[in-house]
Design an enzyme around this catalytic site. Structure first.
Site, PDB file in Angstrom:
ATOM      1  N   THR A 153       0.821  -1.211   0.000  1.00 36.03           N
ATOM      2  CA  THR A 153       0.000   0.000   0.000  1.00 36.03           C
ATOM      3  C   THR A 153       0.852   1.257   0.000  1.00 36.03           C
ATOM      4  OG1 THR A 153      -1.781  -1.146   1.172  1.00 36.03           O
ATOM      5  CG2 THR A 153      -1.831   1.250   1.213  1.00 36.03           C
ATOM      6  N   CYS A 154       1.925   1.232   0.747  1.00 37.05           N
ATOM      7  CA  CYS A 154       2.806   2.399   0.829  1.00 37.05           C
ATOM      8  C   CYS A 154       3.465   2.682  -0.517  1.00 37.05           C
ATOM      9  CB  CYS A 154       3.877   2.159   1.887  1.00 37.05           C
ATOM     10  SG  CYS A 154       3.218   1.638   3.487  1.00 37.05           S
TER      11      CYS A 154
END
Length: 231
Positions: free
Chosen positions: A117-118
């Site tokens: 996600t990052c």
């Protein structure tokens, strides 16, 4: 059939603080019982209708989760030092004062470099929105992660980030702990240990104006678009 059962008084507190000691969760009890095993010794009263048993969860077993930190809107950010590698591969440092004094700054944190996600959403979102954010008066956009400076340098190269966003190492978690945003992932098999919860904040001259703190590593309202709408 003779049976006696004695329990010590159990007091529940109206506060949300839980005691994890076994004494608090399981009060002392004594049990004495003389139960004949003969199946013919049990007598049932069929004159009363059967009522199913109802079990209630003790108050100590549940606790509402409140997302909180040690800073809030209106607070001054605590001083801290971050590290990064420059283009020559030399270790450099910067501080909260450097990033925020007399400036409008966005600091956002991620649980870990190279995590899905990052890497796919959070950082790219700020990179893509950086020009628009700066057009709104933002002077600094920085990503903070509890990773070492070498990992952050490699991640920056992998993401092809230039000067749109600073990728800063809070390697020992000093700043993360100071604002109460630790995220303990020690129980996860990938070995992340203690990291930072995901958040995005806007500070003006070091004072927090917006603080969007996520539950753990969730990504729901700490993106670039979310802060852009608040400018």
């Amino acid at each position: 059939m003779a049976a006696s059962l004695t329990f010590s008084r159990f007091l529940t507190s109206p506060t949300t603080t839980l005691s994890l000691s076994s004494a608090a969760l399981f009060p002392p009890k004594s049990l004495s019982s003389k139960l004949p095993l003969s199946p013919f010794s049990l007598k049932f009263n069929h004159s009363k209708p059967f009522k199913p048993c109802t079990f209630r969860t003790p108050s100590y077993a549940t606790k509402s989760t409140t997302i909180s930190a040690t800073i809030a809107v209106g607070d001054k950010l605590p001083e801290a030092t971050f590290s990064y590698l420059d283009d020559a591969g030399e270790v450099q440092t910067t501080t909260i004062s450097d990033l925020t004094k007399g400036k409008k700054a966005i600091l956002f944190a991620v649980p870990g470099a190279f995590t899905p996600t990052c890497s796919q959403k959070h950082v790219p979102g700020f990179v893509e929105k950086s020009a628009e954010l700066k057009a709104k008066g933002v002077d600094t956009i920085a990503c903070v992660s509890v990773n070492d400076a070498f990992v952050m340098k490699a991640w920056k190269k992998d993401l092809k980030v230039n000067d749109e966003v600073l990728l800063l190492s809070d390697g020992n978690g000093t700043f993360t702990k100071a604002i109460g945003c630790e995220l303990d992932l020690s129980d996860k098999p990938v070995g992340l240990g203690v990291r930072s919860r995901r958040y995005a904040l806007l500070a003006e001259d070091g004072v927090v104006k917006v603080f969007n703190l996520e539950e753990g590593g969730a990504f729901t309202f700490s993106g670039a678009d979310d802060l852009f709408k608040l400018l």
